[in-house]
Scaffold this active site. Structure first.
Site, PDB file in Angstrom:
ATOM      1  N   ASP A 178      -3.568  10.800  -8.803  1.00 46.20           N
ATOM      2  CA  ASP A 178      -4.516  10.109  -7.871  1.00 46.20           C
ATOM      3  C   ASP A 178      -4.584   8.589  -7.971  1.00 46.20           C
ATOM      4  O   ASP A 178      -4.660   7.955  -7.135  1.00 46.20           O
ATOM      5  CB  ASP A 178      -5.784  10.672  -7.905  1.00 46.20           C
ATOM      6  N   GLU A 179      -4.121   8.381  -9.228  1.00 47.37           N
ATOM      7  CA  GLU A 179      -3.777   6.816  -9.756  1.00 47.37           C
ATOM      8  C   GLU A 179      -2.945   6.198  -9.029  1.00 47.37           C
ATOM      9  O   GLU A 179      -2.780   5.370  -8.400  1.00 47.37           O
ATOM     10  CB  GLU A 179      -3.816   6.689 -11.224  1.00 47.37           C
TER      11      GLU A 179
END
EC number: 3.6.1.6
Length: 484
Positions: free
Chosen positions: A223-224
């Site tokens: 997700d980062e």
């Protein structure tokens, strides 16, 4: 300012919004004559009271209806959000009729915590535009309070005050507030990390902003990377053009490093290992991204691995960590993740760069997936990629610039050769540059590949925070239909 807290400067741009108008109910005062009988007075006063109550009730109903409508137009509904916190007034509207809304993202990194306050405007039937960003940061990171959770609240409250000062009061209760923690908390034991998150959530719940059950979390590496990809492609305009060309992103943090791009070659999709592909839905379109985060390969964690240390553990019996990547005459201390290590160089049997490259290759062996398509995708790189390049003059420290991957290797050889005879104030520069050079080659980038290094695009920081809050708001809009 309290000792131990260091702030970055804030950055603001102007914005326009209309103050909420008063309700349509206007009361007019008129003097009631005292002439007449007591009976007239007895009728007039109750009648006036009833009219006043009616006007008040009607106004309250109108007020609540418009506030609720404004709330849903910004964020449809957050799971577990405090539904009593609808906006006091209708959604802000700029002079040109564009909608105005806000989002707050806390970036809890390994070395510090930063708040980003974003203002967006949305033209009718178009994708939103970022019109304003403010950020401030403080050190140390949340992980530094793992053994004293209560102390973490003070810094969070100080950063919340930044958001309160930046966002108009009437928008507070409709503005999503989110904290995402990265590698610093990922590397903590689970129980300690959760206690920190629960403390932050308690502080958030006491704030006037929109807080959902998922307002505080540890962001997984994928997700980062995806969020950073959204940021870059949003700022370059790629997300506004369906089917248009996109750019890839490279982010090198302290504890982890990420790579993300949109594959155009079927072979890339088929050859990707499990966990390397993720579906992203934005603006009613779905993207299948190649995105992966390598925990433990951020610059600071890589330093520790190259030195032979173990994450989160002091050297056994205070033993000195010896590395071929340091100047042979160097002896000193280095602190990482609240642990202090004694480090030193060693006598070199060959050139410093040659020995260091061999050690870095051992650390990277079988740790990174290589894909051929990166050769043909335009990439932006930031964070420590930028800092290292600027530190040795490969790019302008303020404006950034472009370089080829091979420039890192050339700089590494020069710095390592200098350290052999002239110890510098940056004892890890040989190690860091050698590591970045080999990491990029392990990803599949040839030495001739051009990378764009930047901190800002259109004066907006190129971090994952913008993409994360943008994606969060977009997901809220999809979770709740307008009819609910």
């Amino acid at each position: 300012m309290k000792k131990g807290i260091r702030y970055e400067t804030s950055r603001k741009t102007s914005y326009i919004f209309q103050q909420p108008q008063h309700g349509p109910w206007q009361t007019r005062m008129r003097k009631i004559s005292n002439h007449g009988s007591l009976r007239v007075a007895k009728v007039a006063y109750p009648l006036g009271l009833c009219v006043g109550v009616f006007i008040y009730v009607a106004y309250i109903k109108w007020h609540r209806a418009t506030a609720t409508q404004a709330f849903f137009s910004i964020t449809r509904a957050a799971p577990g959000a405090r539904w009593g916190q609808q906006a006091h007034s209708p959604l802000g509207t700029a002079a040109d009729g564009h909608e105005v809304f806000y989002g707050i993202m806390f970036d809890a990194g390994s070395t510090g915590t930063r708040v980003h306050v974003f203002q967006f405007t949305r033209p009718p039937r178009e994708t939103p535009t970022l019109t304003h960003e403010t950020f401030k940061a403080l050190k140390p990171g949340l992980s530094a309070y793992a053994d004293d959770v209560e102390k973490s609240a003070q810094g969070i409250r100080e950063l919340l005050d930044v958001a309160k000062q930046d966002i108009p009061f009437d928008f507070w209760k409709a503005t999503p507030l989110v904290l995402k923690a990265t590698a610093g908390l990922r590397l903590l034991p689970g129980e300690k990390a959760q206690k920190l998150l629960q403390k932050v959530k308690k502080v958030f719940k006491a704030s006037p902003f929109l807080v959902g059950d998922d307002c505080v979390s540890i962001m997984n590496g994928t997700d980062e990377g995806v969020s950073a990809w959204i940021t870059i492609n949003f700022l370059t305009g790629s997300l506004k053009t369906p089917g248009g060309s996109s750019v890839g992103m490279l982010d090198l943090g302290g504890g982890s490093t990420q790579i993300a791009f949109l594959p155009r070659v079927e072979g890339t999709l088929q050859a990707s290992p499990p966990g390397y592909l993720t579906a992203l839905r934005m603006f009613n379109r779905t993207y299948k991204l190649y995105s992966y985060s390598y925990l433990g390969l951020g610059l600071m964690s890589a330093r520790l691995a190259i030195l032979g240390g173990v994450e989160g553990q002091p050297a056994k019996d205070g033993k000195e960590l010896v590395s071929p990547c340091l100047s042979p005459s160097f002896k000193g201390e280095w602190e990482h993740a609240e642990v202090t290590y004694r480090v030193s160089g060693q006598k070199a049997a060959a050139s410093l760069h040659e020995l260091c490259a061999a050690r870095v290759s051992e650390v990277l062996q079988n740790r990174v997936h290589r894909t051929e398509e990166v050769k043909h995708v335009d990439f932006y790189a930031f964070s420590y990629y930028y800092d290292l390049a600027a530190g040795v003059g490969l790019i302008d420290a303020e404006k950034g610039g472009s370089l080829v991957v091979g420039d890192f290797e050339i700089a590494a050889k020069y710095v390592c050769r200098t350290l052999e005879t002239q110890p510098q104030s940056s004892p890890f520069s040989c190690m860091d540059l050698t590591y970045v050079s080999l990491l990029l080659q392990e990803f599949g980038f040839p030495r001739s590949k051009v990378l764009k290094l930047t901190r800002k695009i259109d004066n907006v920081e190129t971090s994952w925070a913008l993409g994360a809050i943008f994606h969060y708001i977009d997901s809220l809009n999809r979770q709740k239909s307008p009819a609910s």
